[in-house]
Write a protein that holds these residues in place. Structure first.
Motif, PDB file in Angstrom:
ATOM      1  N   MET A  75       0.832  -1.204   0.000  1.00 32.38           N
ATOM      2  CA  MET A  75       0.000   0.000   0.000  1.00 32.38           C
ATOM      3  C   MET A  75       0.871   1.260   0.000  1.00 32.38           C
ATOM      4  SD  MET A  75      -3.111  -1.075   2.562  1.00 32.38           S
ATOM      5  CE  MET A  75      -3.901   0.504   2.535  1.00 32.38           C
ATOM      6  N   ILE A  76       1.970   1.221   0.746  1.00 34.46           N
ATOM      7  CA  ILE A  76       2.887   2.372   0.762  1.00 34.46           C
ATOM      8  C   ILE A  76       3.535   2.546  -0.607  1.00 34.46           C
ATOM      9  CG2 ILE A  76       5.076   3.207   1.715  1.00 34.46           C
ATOM     10  CD1 ILE A  76       4.171   2.091   4.420  1.00 34.46           C
ATOM     11  N   ASP A  78       2.197   1.696  -3.477  1.00 33.80           N
ATOM     12  CA  ASP A  78       1.148   2.278  -4.330  1.00 33.80           C
ATOM     13  C   ASP A  78       0.975   3.757  -4.047  1.00 33.80           C
ATOM     14  OD1 ASP A  78       0.679  -0.130  -5.558  1.00 33.80           O
ATOM     15  OD2 ASP A  78      -1.089  -0.627  -4.337  1.00 33.80           O
ATOM     16  N   LEU A  79       1.032   4.119  -2.773  1.00 36.29           N
ATOM     17  CA  LEU A  79       0.894   5.523  -2.385  1.00 36.29           C
ATOM     18  C   LEU A  79       2.035   6.356  -2.962  1.00 36.29           C
ATOM     19  CD1 LEU A  79      -0.574   7.690  -0.705  1.00 36.29           C
ATOM     20  CD2 LEU A  79       0.932   7.065   1.183  1.00 36.29           C
ATOM     21  N   SER A  82       1.503   6.745  -6.621  1.00 39.42           N
ATOM     22  CA  SER A  82       0.409   7.697  -6.857  1.00 39.42           C
ATOM     23  C   SER A  82       0.883   9.124  -6.630  1.00 39.42           C
ATOM     24  CB  SER A  82      -0.773   7.397  -5.931  1.00 39.42           C
ATOM     25  OG  SER A  82      -1.307   6.134  -6.211  1.00 39.42           O
ATOM     26  N   GLU A  83       1.705   9.329  -5.603  1.00 30.40           N
ATOM     27  CA  GLU A  83       2.229  10.673  -5.346  1.00 30.40           C
ATOM     28  C   GLU A  83       3.134  11.131  -6.487  1.00 30.40           C
ATOM     29  OE1 GLU A  83       4.076  10.549  -1.503  1.00 30.40           O
ATOM     30  OE2 GLU A  83       2.183  10.809  -0.450  1.00 30.40           O
TER      31      GLU A  83
END
Length: 173
Positions: A75-76, A78-79, A82-83
């Motif tokens: 998840m990190i 992916d984050l 995304s950032e």
């Protein structure tokens, strides 16, 4: 195999081993429970059961935490991706915004130039009308001059004819 999957596989094997130990200790306690009631052996079996159950719970909890950590890790990732995409899009939007402002400035300048050119065209149209009117007036004045010159010439001819007649009369007298 990647490291997270290897860790999960190892924890699963350890959990299976812990469950097998709990089952063995339970079987041993049932067999020893039927033979005789020795307090030392009974407490020894209870201690083994306690340790086996403790190890099973610890291994299960560790497996659960490793799955949560693995999910959190992805998840990190992916984050972060995304950032990065958001930063790229933000930069593109900034560039497009500047381009849009520049286009608006250019459009404003072009509209101003068109207005100035229209004013010049209107001025030239007015000057052309004035010139056409002036030409018409000059033509009319020329025609009038020619008419008056012709009339003057006729009058002079008549006047000369009258003077000649008078001169002849005076000669005759």
């Amino acid at each position: 195999m990647s490291l997270p999957y290897t860790m999960v596989f190892t924890l699963l094997m350890t959990e299976a081993n812990s469950v097998n130990r709990v089952v063995k200790v339970e079987e041993v306690s049932e067999h020893s429970h039927h033979h005789h009631h020795d307090h030392v052996s009974e407490s020894n079996v209870a201690a083994r059961r306690f340790y086996a159950q403790r190890n099973m719970y610890l291994t299960g909890f560790t497996l659960f935490l490793s799955l949560i950590l693995n999910r959190t890790f992805f998840m990190i990732l992916d984050l972060l991706q995304s950032e990065e995409k958001m930063d790229t899009i933000r930069n593109e939007a900034l560039v497009q915004s500047k381009e849009y402002e520049r286009a608006l400035e250019s459009e404003t300048k072009l509209k101003k130039e068109v207005k100035e050119l229209n004013d010049i065209v209107a001025t030239h149209a007015s000057a052309k009308r004035d010139l056409d009117n002036l030409k018409k007036q000059a033509k009319q004045q020329q025609e009038e001059y020619v008419r008056l010159a012709d009339a003057n010439t006729e009058m002079e001819k008549k006047l000369q004819g009258v003077e000649l007649v008078e001169l002849e009369r005076k000669k005759d007298i």
